[in-house]
Design a protein around this motif. Structure first.
Motif, PDB file in Angstrom:
ATOM      1  N   UNK A 111      24.921 -41.798  -5.767  1.00  0.00           N
ATOM      2  CA  UNK A 111      23.542 -41.563  -5.319  1.00  0.00           C
ATOM      3  C   UNK A 111      23.368 -40.175  -4.716  1.00  0.00           C
ATOM      4  N   UNK A 112      24.394 -39.662  -4.088  1.00  0.00           N
ATOM      5  CA  UNK A 112      24.292 -38.334  -3.475  1.00  0.00           C
ATOM      6  C   UNK A 112      24.055 -37.247  -4.513  1.00  0.00           C
ATOM      7  N   UNK A 113      24.404 -37.496  -5.759  1.00  0.00           N
ATOM      8  CA  UNK A 113      24.211 -36.517  -6.828  1.00  0.00           C
ATOM      9  C   UNK A 113      22.901 -36.718  -7.584  1.00  0.00           C
ATOM     10  N   UNK A 114      22.070 -37.619  -7.096  1.00  0.00           N
ATOM     11  CA  UNK A 114      20.743 -37.824  -7.684  1.00  0.00           C
ATOM     12  C   UNK A 114      19.701 -37.252  -6.734  1.00  0.00           C
ATOM     13  N   UNK A 115      18.486 -37.187  -7.179  1.00  0.00           N
ATOM     14  CA  UNK A 115      17.391 -36.733  -6.316  1.00  0.00           C
ATOM     15  C   UNK A 115      16.643 -37.915  -5.722  1.00  0.00           C
ATOM     16  N   UNK A 116      17.164 -39.089  -5.922  1.00  0.00           N
ATOM     17  CA  UNK A 116      16.509 -40.309  -5.474  1.00  0.00           C
ATOM     18  C   UNK A 116      16.581 -40.431  -3.948  1.00  0.00           C
ATOM     19  N   UNK A 117      15.435 -40.538  -3.278  1.00  0.00           N
ATOM     20  CA  UNK A 117      15.474 -40.741  -1.828  1.00  0.00           C
ATOM     21  C   UNK A 117      15.870 -42.181  -1.507  1.00  0.00           C
ATOM     22  N   UNK A 118      16.726 -42.342  -0.507  1.00  0.00           N
ATOM     23  CA  UNK A 118      17.169 -43.683  -0.130  1.00  0.00           C
ATOM     24  C   UNK A 118      17.631 -43.677   1.315  1.00  0.00           C
ATOM     25  N   UNK A 119      17.730 -44.869   1.865  1.00  0.00           N
ATOM     26  CA  UNK A 119      18.222 -45.068   3.227  1.00  0.00           C
ATOM     27  C   UNK A 119      19.474 -45.912   3.145  1.00  0.00           C
ATOM     28  N   UNK A 120      20.455 -45.613   3.983  1.00  0.00           N
ATOM     29  CA  UNK A 120      21.689 -46.400   4.035  1.00  0.00           C
ATOM     30  C   UNK A 120      21.715 -47.221   5.317  1.00  0.00           C
ATOM     31  N   UNK A 121      22.154 -48.478   5.214  1.00  0.00           N
ATOM     32  CA  UNK A 121      22.264 -49.349   6.379  1.00  0.00           C
ATOM     33  C   UNK A 121      23.639 -50.015   6.362  1.00  0.00           C
ATOM     34  N   UNK A 122      24.407 -49.806   7.422  1.00  0.00           N
ATOM     35  CA  UNK A 122      25.731 -50.410   7.579  1.00  0.00           C
ATOM     36  C   UNK A 122      25.526 -51.832   8.114  1.00  0.00           C
ATOM     37  N   UNK A 123      25.880 -52.830   7.319  1.00  0.00           N
ATOM     38  CA  UNK A 123      25.633 -54.222   7.733  1.00  0.00           C
ATOM     39  C   UNK A 123      26.532 -54.650   8.887  1.00  0.00           C
ATOM     40  N   UNK A 124      27.607 -53.937   9.143  1.00  0.00           N
ATOM     41  CA  UNK A 124      28.469 -54.277  10.274  1.00  0.00           C
ATOM     42  C   UNK A 124      27.873 -53.794  11.590  1.00  0.00           C
ATOM     43  N   UNK A 125      26.920 -52.898  11.528  1.00  0.00           N
ATOM     44  CA  UNK A 125      26.267 -52.401  12.742  1.00  0.00           C
ATOM     45  C   UNK A 125      24.859 -52.963  12.915  1.00  0.00           C
ATOM     46  N   UNK A 126      24.379 -53.705  11.937  1.00  0.00           N
ATOM     47  CA  UNK A 126      23.002 -54.211  11.983  1.00  0.00           C
ATOM     48  C   UNK A 126      22.982 -55.678  11.563  1.00  0.00           C
ATOM     49  N   UNK A 127      22.970 -56.606  12.531  1.00  0.00           N
ATOM     50  CA  UNK A 127      22.989 -58.035  12.216  1.00  0.00           C
ATOM     51  C   UNK A 127      21.812 -58.484  11.345  1.00  0.00           C
ATOM     52  N   UNK A 128      20.653 -57.867  11.524  1.00  0.00           N
ATOM     53  CA  UNK A 128      19.500 -58.218  10.684  1.00  0.00           C
ATOM     54  C   UNK A 128      19.741 -57.810   9.233  1.00  0.00           C
TER      55      UNK A 128
END
Length: 88
Positions: A26-43
């Motif tokens: 994904x870092x080599x694309x122009x696609x905007x995105x958000x990353x969420x670490x599930x170990x740090x975010x119970x929701x």
């Protein structure tokens, strides 16, 4: 979680080789995105379980509210074209 109804959210966890691969691609694309670490975010972990048959299968990606469990980059791009073409 999964509330970004317009964009792309990548749910991941440290040490997951499939997550590393997709995130690197994904870092080599122009696609905007958000990353969420599930170990740090119970929701976020609860959201992943809700769309992955009770499992914390990652990467799980939400594309404009549509969940993809362990998608390839190609499948992710197809979902963006279908559900969020404004991001292309």
């Amino acid at each position: 979680m999964g509330e970004d109804r317009e964009g792309v959210v990548v749910y991941w966890r440290p040490g997951c080789p499939y997550c590393m691969k997709l995130r690197l691609q994904l870092r080599f694309t122009r696609l905007p995105y958000t990353e969420v670490n599930i170990w740090k975010d119970p929701e976020a972990a609860a959201y992943v379980r809700s769309v992955a048959d009770g499992n914390e299968t990652v990467p799980t990606v939400s594309v404009a509210g549509t969940a993809l469990v362990n998608p390839s980059l190609r499948r992710l791009r197809e979902a963006v074209r279908t559900h969020a073409p404004h991001l292309m």
